[in-house]
Design a protein around this motif. Sequence first.
Motif, PDB file in Angstrom:
ATOM      1  N   GLN A 304       0.823  -1.200   0.000  1.00 48.66           N
ATOM      2  CA  GLN A 304       0.000   0.000   0.000  1.00 48.66           C
ATOM      3  C   GLN A 304       0.863   1.258   0.000  1.00 48.66           C
ATOM      4  O   GLN A 304       2.030   1.226   0.400  1.00 48.66           O
ATOM      5  CB  GLN A 304      -0.927  -0.010   1.214  1.00 48.66           C
ATOM      6  N   PRO A 305       0.302   2.398  -0.412  1.00 52.05           N
ATOM      7  CA  PRO A 305       1.075   3.641  -0.406  1.00 52.05           C
ATOM      8  C   PRO A 305       1.374   4.110   1.021  1.00 52.05           C
ATOM      9  O   PRO A 305       0.708   3.696   1.974  1.00 52.05           O
ATOM     10  CB  PRO A 305       0.153   4.629  -1.129  1.00 52.05           C
ATOM     11  N   GLU A 306       2.372   4.967   1.149  1.00 51.91           N
ATOM     12  CA  GLU A 306       2.763   5.491   2.461  1.00 51.91           C
ATOM     13  C   GLU A 306       1.565   6.144   3.141  1.00 51.91           C
ATOM     14  O   GLU A 306       0.795   6.880   2.529  1.00 51.91           O
ATOM     15  CB  GLU A 306       3.889   6.514   2.276  1.00 51.91           C
ATOM     16  N   GLY A 307       1.413   5.852   4.428  1.00 53.49           N
ATOM     17  CA  GLY A 307       0.290   6.375   5.195  1.00 53.49           C
ATOM     18  C   GLY A 307      -0.893   5.446   5.255  1.00 53.49           C
ATOM     19  O   GLY A 307      -1.837   5.672   6.025  1.00 53.49           O
ATOM     20  N   GLU A 308      -0.880   4.374   4.450  1.00 52.36           N
ATOM     21  CA  GLU A 308      -2.013   3.432   4.417  1.00 52.36           C
ATOM     22  C   GLU A 308      -1.549   1.995   4.615  1.00 52.36           C
ATOM     23  O   GLU A 308      -2.264   1.054   4.261  1.00 52.36           O
ATOM     24  CB  GLU A 308      -2.747   3.554   3.076  1.00 52.36           C
ATOM     25  N   ARG A 309      -0.364   1.811   5.187  1.00 52.78           N
ATOM     26  CA  ARG A 309       0.195   0.459   5.287  1.00 52.78           C
ATOM     27  C   ARG A 309      -0.223  -0.260   6.556  1.00 52.78           C
ATOM     28  O   ARG A 309      -0.341  -1.478   6.558  1.00 52.78           O
ATOM     29  CB  ARG A 309       1.724   0.539   5.206  1.00 52.78           C
ATOM     30  N   VAL A 310      -0.400   0.455   7.650  1.00 50.65           N
ATOM     31  CA  VAL A 310      -0.798  -0.169   8.911  1.00 50.65           C
ATOM     32  C   VAL A 310      -2.313  -0.257   8.944  1.00 50.65           C
ATOM     33  O   VAL A 310      -3.012   0.755   8.829  1.00 50.65           O
ATOM     34  CB  VAL A 310      -0.274   0.629  10.121  1.00 50.65           C
ATOM     35  N   THR A 311      -2.815  -1.453   9.096  1.00 52.51           N
ATOM     36  CA  THR A 311      -4.255  -1.674   9.006  1.00 52.51           C
ATOM     37  C   THR A 311      -4.648  -2.787   9.970  1.00 52.51           C
ATOM     38  O   THR A 311      -3.893  -3.143  10.870  1.00 52.51           O
ATOM     39  CB  THR A 311      -4.639  -2.022   7.553  1.00 52.51           C
ATOM     40  N   TYR A 312      -5.830  -3.336   9.799  1.00 54.98           N
ATOM     41  CA  TYR A 312      -6.271  -4.506  10.561  1.00 54.98           C
ATOM     42  C   TYR A 312      -6.630  -5.621   9.588  1.00 54.98           C
ATOM     43  O   TYR A 312      -7.149  -5.365   8.497  1.00 54.98           O
ATOM     44  CB  TYR A 312      -7.483  -4.180  11.425  1.00 54.98           C
ATOM     45  N   ALA A 313      -6.343  -6.848   9.979  1.00 58.40           N
ATOM     46  CA  ALA A 313      -6.750  -8.019   9.205  1.00 58.40           C
ATOM     47  C   ALA A 313      -7.777  -8.801  10.015  1.00 58.40           C
ATOM     48  O   ALA A 313      -7.617  -8.966  11.233  1.00 58.40           O
ATOM     49  CB  ALA A 313      -5.547  -8.908   8.905  1.00 58.40           C
ATOM     50  N   ALA A 314      -8.822  -9.249   9.362  1.00 55.32           N
ATOM     51  CA  ALA A 314      -9.772 -10.139  10.028  1.00 55.32           C
ATOM     52  C   ALA A 314      -9.047 -11.426  10.398  1.00 55.32           C
ATOM     53  O   ALA A 314      -8.173 -11.890   9.655  1.00 55.32           O
ATOM     54  CB  ALA A 314     -10.954 -10.429   9.112  1.00 55.32           C
ATOM     55  N   VAL A 315      -9.382 -11.992  11.545  1.00 57.74           N
ATOM     56  CA  VAL A 315      -8.686 -13.190  12.020  1.00 57.74           C
ATOM     57  C   VAL A 315      -8.730 -14.306  10.981  1.00 57.74           C
ATOM     58  O   VAL A 315      -7.733 -15.002  10.761  1.00 57.74           O
ATOM     59  CB  VAL A 315      -9.277 -13.649  13.368  1.00 57.74           C
ATOM     60  N   GLU A 316      -9.858 -14.452  10.299  1.00 59.25           N
ATOM     61  CA  GLU A 316      -9.953 -15.533   9.304  1.00 59.25           C
ATOM     62  C   GLU A 316      -9.076 -15.259   8.088  1.00 59.25           C
ATOM     63  O   GLU A 316      -8.794 -16.177   7.300  1.00 59.25           O
ATOM     64  CB  GLU A 316     -11.412 -15.747   8.870  1.00 59.25           C
ATOM     65  N   ASP A 317      -8.632 -14.025   7.906  1.00 61.56           N
ATOM     66  CA  ASP A 317      -7.785 -13.685   6.764  1.00 61.56           C
ATOM     67  C   ASP A 317      -6.296 -13.745   7.089  1.00 61.56           C
ATOM     68  O   ASP A 317      -5.464 -13.388   6.236  1.00 61.56           O
ATOM     69  CB  ASP A 317      -8.126 -12.281   6.263  1.00 61.56           C
ATOM     70  N   VAL A 318      -5.939 -14.161   8.283  1.00 60.78           N
ATOM     71  CA  VAL A 318      -4.520 -14.301   8.645  1.00 60.78           C
ATOM     72  C   VAL A 318      -4.012 -15.603   8.043  1.00 60.78           C
ATOM     73  O   VAL A 318      -4.295 -16.697   8.531  1.00 60.78           O
ATOM     74  CB  VAL A 318      -4.329 -14.285  10.171  1.00 60.78           C
ATOM     75  N   VAL A 319      -3.274 -15.474   6.949  1.00 61.46           N
ATOM     76  CA  VAL A 319      -2.783 -16.622   6.183  1.00 61.46           C
ATOM     77  C   VAL A 319      -1.298 -16.404   5.887  1.00 61.46           C
ATOM     78  O   VAL A 319      -0.766 -15.316   6.116  1.00 61.46           O
ATOM     79  CB  VAL A 319      -3.577 -16.772   4.863  1.00 61.46           C
ATOM     80  N   PRO A 320      -0.596 -17.448   5.395  1.00 69.29           N
ATOM     81  CA  PRO A 320       0.806 -17.235   5.022  1.00 69.29           C
ATOM     82  C   PRO A 320       0.974 -16.050   4.090  1.00 69.29           C
ATOM     83  O   PRO A 320       0.248 -15.918   3.099  1.00 69.29           O
ATOM     84  CB  PRO A 320       1.177 -18.561   4.350  1.00 69.29           C
ATOM     85  N   GLY A 321       1.918 -15.185   4.431  1.00 66.75           N
ATOM     86  CA  GLY A 321       2.137 -13.971   3.653  1.00 66.75           C
ATOM     87  C   GLY A 321       1.633 -12.721   4.337  1.00 66.75           C
ATOM     88  O   GLY A 321       2.057 -11.613   4.005  1.00 66.75           O
ATOM     89  N   THR A 322       0.715 -12.862   5.310  1.00 63.53           N
ATOM     90  CA  THR A 322       0.238 -11.710   6.072  1.00 63.53           C
ATOM     91  C   THR A 322       1.351 -11.214   6.993  1.00 63.53           C
ATOM     92  O   THR A 322       2.048 -12.015   7.611  1.00 63.53           O
ATOM     93  CB  THR A 322      -0.988 -12.092   6.927  1.00 63.53           C
TER      94      THR A 322
END
Length: 505
Positions: A304-322
């Motif tokens: 993501q572009p600078e300023g939009e990189r820190v976010t939240y992931a849904a627990v079910e979306d935590v997969v290899p590569g996250t």
Amino acid sequence: MSRVHDVIRRYKASVQVVRHGVEIFVIGDPAGARLNAAVRRLAHTVSENGNDVMGDLLRAANALRWRRMTQPQPGELHPAVTEAANAVVREARMLRGAVADEALLDEIATAAQHVRQTDSPVGDELWRSIEEADPSICAVVASSGRARAGLQEWLNSLSVPVLLPGELGHVGERVEQLYVAGPPCFFPPSLVTAPAADELTFLMPAWFRHRAIPVSRFADHADGAMKARVRERTVGDLSEPASPISDAESIEDTYYPQPIWGGRISGDREPGPDEAEAWKVLLAGNLAIWLDDGDRIRALDPRQPEGERVTYAAVEDVVPGTYLVLRDGETEHGAMYEAALHLMGARAEVIEETQRGWKTALEARLASRGARASISELRARGVKSAARVQAWTEGKLISPKHEHDLVLLLEWLGLAVEPSHRNAMALRRAVYQASADLREELEDAVSRADLAALERDGRMSLEIEREGFRSIVVAKVQARSPYTEIVSRPHMRAPFFDRSGEWLE
């Protein structure tokens, strides 16, 4: 480039790939061949003996072999090969005197040292091919983020982009030639069936025997399915050492590094009041966390572009590569709660009192009715997240995810809805504010960080000034367990040392 334009371009590329075929460069690699023969012999020995005495040695050797195949850049740009080779030598040395076949230990250690000391001929051929074709029309496809980072550093001087298979939609129209670093079977069928360039070439070591290109599992049942012919081209010294393990012999030889899971040890018992079901998530840098079934977890997206990189992931979306953003050694949850109370000022004491009130009543109800009966009763009342009722007793978990669930819960407990509901919602808003403030500080720290190193190493530290958050770690998810274990709640989401994913990519 629009989605429609990309689809049209891929159809045109498919025509060219069918017309010209897919090229596979089969490249002689005597050092890699010696290592492969030793690893296959070691895998056969481990399988025959039925124990894991040499398991750590096999995993390190397998990782070295995998990196030799998929990361062919020169040794001075390849610390991952040096790391794995050193581990092979170390593990072999430690096993001396503990196993009978010391000749095998000597052979695999020598093979590892040879790989460490010699550059991969696959890399030489990749560089030569790019220069011959014209770097301005080429792109390289890597098997993993770590492989991509290392190859990109090496190929920067040629200005050749290195991409993952899922990023080929970003290939520019000027790219006519894709070079794929690794055997075809390590890549998805879409690389061939929906090509992003007119010409596609795989480069792989000759000692890896499986050379069939990947095809869609529906190809045999489809009319007009794309079937590209394969043109093999052999390069270099194809000699290999004699091996007592033939290619036809069935051995448990898994090329791709695998996580160590064991099996569930919690049995079928119910979690206790201070416990919950959680997945084990293996992270880069020999870390792991226990991930409960909460709503979300803080993450980072380097794309993501600078300023939009820190976010939240849904627990079910935590997969290899996250990439997860975690407090080093402890969970973020408690610190956010304390920060929220600080924002509440004089109201904090009253809010804490109402929170304790309904949580104490809930603990008593769970003790008298049991978790299963309580869940059934709450579901009958329309509580959407009733399965998490035990988690709601935890002091720093503010309320159920759905606001109306809290109202229904308070009514089920025989308590007045207000002011408990109003106070919980005010505390939740304060947590959101504290979390947003932290996010801004994290974004600032990430903007100064080396994201290329993060992709290469899978882990980095962020230093921020906020009290209680001086040490933040960003770590890439390597694997997620296929089953849950019952874990104490204070241990949830707190990073801890774990070697189970040591050799994963």
